[in-house]
Design a protein around this motif. Structure first.
Motif, PDB file in Angstrom:
ATOM      1  N   GLU A 252       3.203  -0.055  -6.887  1.00  0.00           N
ATOM      2  CA  GLU A 252       3.399   1.156  -7.695  1.00  0.00           C
ATOM      3  C   GLU A 252       3.519   2.243  -7.086  1.00  0.00           C
ATOM      4  O   GLU A 252       4.111   3.254  -7.698  1.00  0.00           O
ATOM      5  CB  GLU A 252       1.913   1.224  -8.370  1.00  0.00           C
ATOM      6  CG  GLU A 252       1.283   0.081  -9.309  1.00  0.00           C
ATOM      7  CD  GLU A 252      -0.037   0.578 -10.104  1.00  0.00           C
ATOM      8  OE1 GLU A 252      -0.703   1.595  -9.587  1.00  0.00           O
ATOM      9  OE2 GLU A 252      -0.549  -0.128 -10.964  1.00  0.00           O
ATOM     10  N   GLN A 253       3.246   2.323  -5.831  1.00  0.00           N
ATOM     11  CA  GLN A 253       3.577   3.695  -5.078  1.00  0.00           C
ATOM     12  C   GLN A 253       5.078   3.547  -4.243  1.00  0.00           C
ATOM     13  O   GLN A 253       5.211   4.287  -3.353  1.00  0.00           O
ATOM     14  CB  GLN A 253       2.566   4.057  -4.119  1.00  0.00           C
ATOM     15  CG  GLN A 253       2.056   2.968  -3.042  1.00  0.00           C
ATOM     16  CD  GLN A 253       1.124   1.913  -3.425  1.00  0.00           C
ATOM     17  OE1 GLN A 253       1.409   1.231  -4.404  1.00  0.00           O
ATOM     18  NE2 GLN A 253      -0.012   1.789  -2.571  1.00  0.00           N
ATOM     19  N   GLN A 254       5.734   2.571  -4.722  1.00  0.00           N
ATOM     20  CA  GLN A 254       7.033   2.435  -4.153  1.00  0.00           C
ATOM     21  C   GLN A 254       7.851   3.938  -3.883  1.00  0.00           C
ATOM     22  O   GLN A 254       7.970   4.668  -4.860  1.00  0.00           O
ATOM     23  CB  GLN A 254       8.133   1.363  -4.841  1.00  0.00           C
ATOM     24  CG  GLN A 254       9.272   1.277  -4.376  1.00  0.00           C
ATOM     25  CD  GLN A 254      10.179   0.336  -5.366  1.00  0.00           C
ATOM     26  OE1 GLN A 254       9.727  -0.952  -5.144  1.00  0.00           O
ATOM     27  NE2 GLN A 254      11.070   0.783  -6.082  1.00  0.00           N
ATOM     28  N   ARG A 255       8.530   3.754  -2.916  1.00  0.00           N
ATOM     29  CA  ARG A 255       9.326   5.272  -2.458  1.00  0.00           C
ATOM     30  C   ARG A 255      10.830   4.677  -1.637  1.00  0.00           C
ATOM     31  O   ARG A 255      10.211   4.000  -0.807  1.00  0.00           O
ATOM     32  CB  ARG A 255       8.440   5.999  -1.729  1.00  0.00           C
ATOM     33  CG  ARG A 255       9.242   7.711  -1.414  1.00  0.00           C
ATOM     34  CD  ARG A 255       8.265   8.478  -0.969  1.00  0.00           C
ATOM     35  NE  ARG A 255       8.877   9.562  -0.583  1.00  0.00           N
ATOM     36  CZ  ARG A 255       9.042   9.859   0.764  1.00  0.00           C
ATOM     37  NH1 ARG A 255       8.669   9.148   2.013  1.00  0.00           N
ATOM     38  NH2 ARG A 255       9.635  11.303   1.091  1.00  0.00           N
TER      39      ARG A 255
ATOM     40  N   GLU B 149       9.031   2.257   1.218  1.00  0.00           N
ATOM     41  CA  GLU B 149       7.708   2.364   1.423  1.00  0.00           C
ATOM     42  C   GLU B 149       7.075   1.636   0.139  1.00  0.00           C
ATOM     43  O   GLU B 149       7.616   1.971  -1.026  1.00  0.00           O
ATOM     44  CB  GLU B 149       7.204   3.849   1.392  1.00  0.00           C
ATOM     45  CG  GLU B 149       7.694   4.584   2.583  1.00  0.00           C
ATOM     46  CD  GLU B 149       7.231   6.013   2.360  1.00  0.00           C
ATOM     47  OE1 GLU B 149       6.357   6.086   1.670  1.00  0.00           O
ATOM     48  OE2 GLU B 149       7.611   6.870   3.477  1.00  0.00           O
ATOM     49  N   TYR B 150       6.191   0.572   0.501  1.00  0.00           N
ATOM     50  CA  TYR B 150       5.453  -0.081  -0.631  1.00  0.00           C
ATOM     51  C   TYR B 150       6.322  -0.562  -1.452  1.00  0.00           C
ATOM     52  O   TYR B 150       6.353  -0.631  -2.652  1.00  0.00           O
ATOM     53  CB  TYR B 150       4.523   0.799  -1.393  1.00  0.00           C
ATOM     54  CG  TYR B 150       3.595   1.468  -0.309  1.00  0.00           C
ATOM     55  CD1 TYR B 150       2.524   0.825   0.094  1.00  0.00           C
ATOM     56  CD2 TYR B 150       3.339   2.806  -0.114  1.00  0.00           C
ATOM     57  CE1 TYR B 150       1.324   1.260   0.767  1.00  0.00           C
ATOM     58  CE2 TYR B 150       2.569   3.322   0.765  1.00  0.00           C
ATOM     59  CZ  TYR B 150       1.652   2.663   1.243  1.00  0.00           C
ATOM     60  OH  TYR B 150       0.602   3.527   2.057  1.00  0.00           O
TER      61      TYR B 150
END
Length: 250
Positions: free
Chosen positions: A221-224, A216-217
């Motif tokens: 910054e919000q990478q998961r 995700e992303y």
């Protein structure tokens, strides 16, 4: 005899489809960075009522007096893709945007059209590009794709040796997804959204569910990064599924 220049002598501007990469400014090319920072006219796609992801990526990069040209989709996921109105509305939308861009370029202004990822990879810009041919000069600046950022985020190579990589969109029929997932070495699936359940079933039918990772992303910054088995019932729009190849190596 010397004559004054007429309007027809004005140099036509160029429409640049500028690939922004997956979302982080430091993953843009040097050329993309230069064009964006020097652009007097900047166009970008967005959903109505939203700022637009492409515009968000370039925050702080535009010159103070840049003319911003938001291009708001008339429809996104409100109706099915196979509804006759979908293509009709989008076709009219693209024709309108092309007319506007051609007019600006005809007046001698360059326009930077902001494109998430790479302009020629599942992007909206390609629909402008084909319609602009023969009207005004058009150039494309390639960018790092979101899928490249996604598999890099897993910390594992996506392909080895002679591995075959297949890129799918989850919008395809379940039977087709199952067949193609079963007969590839490495896999990337994009446009997941509301098709997550169908994709899960296809992966299970192909006996590859346990190999799948969801990113995700990617690069944001919000990478998961998580195994698909740990993902809930919904995923963000910016989600990509990957299965790594395990091919020949020394």
């Amino acid at each position: 005899m010397t004559t004054l220049s007429s309007h027809s002598d004005t140099r036509s501007g160029t429409i640049y489809g500028v690939g922004l990469g997956p979302g982080s400014q430091d993953l843009m090319s040097v050329r993309a960075d230069r064009l964006i920072r020097g652009a007097t006219h900047v166009a970008f796609f967005r959903k109505k009522g939203r700022r637009g992801h492409a515009r968000t990526i370039v925050e702080g990069m535009l010159v103070p007096d840049a003319v911003e040209l938001p291009m708001e989709y008339p429809v996104t996921t409100e109706i099915p893709f196979d509804d006759p109105r979908y293509n009709a509305w989008l076709g009219s939308f693209y024709e309108h945007q092309v007319a506007q861009l051609a007019e600006i370029a005809g007046a001698g202004h360059d326009v930077a059209v902001l494109c998430e990822g790479d302009p020629f990879f599942y992007g909206s810009f390609m629909h402008l590009y084909t319609r602009l041919q023969g009207k005004v000069p058009v150039e494309v600046v390639p960018g790092i794709t979101g899928m490249s950022a996604a598999w890099t985020a897993t910390g594992r190579p996506i392909t080895w040796g002679d591995d075959v990589l297949t890129v799918l969109t989850a919008t395809q029929p379940e039977a087709m997804l199952t067949e193609r997932i079963a007969h590839t070495d490495a896999l990337v699936v994009m446009k997941i959204g509301r098709h997550l359940d169908k994709l899960r079933r296809a992966l299970k039918s192909a006996d590859r569910e346990e190999e799948a990772w969801l990113i995700e992303y990617a690069s944001m910054e919000q990478q998961r990064v998580v195994p698909l088995a740990e993902v809930g019932k919904r995923v963000p729009y910016f989600s990509i599924l990957v299965i790594h190849g395990n091919g020949r190596r020394p």
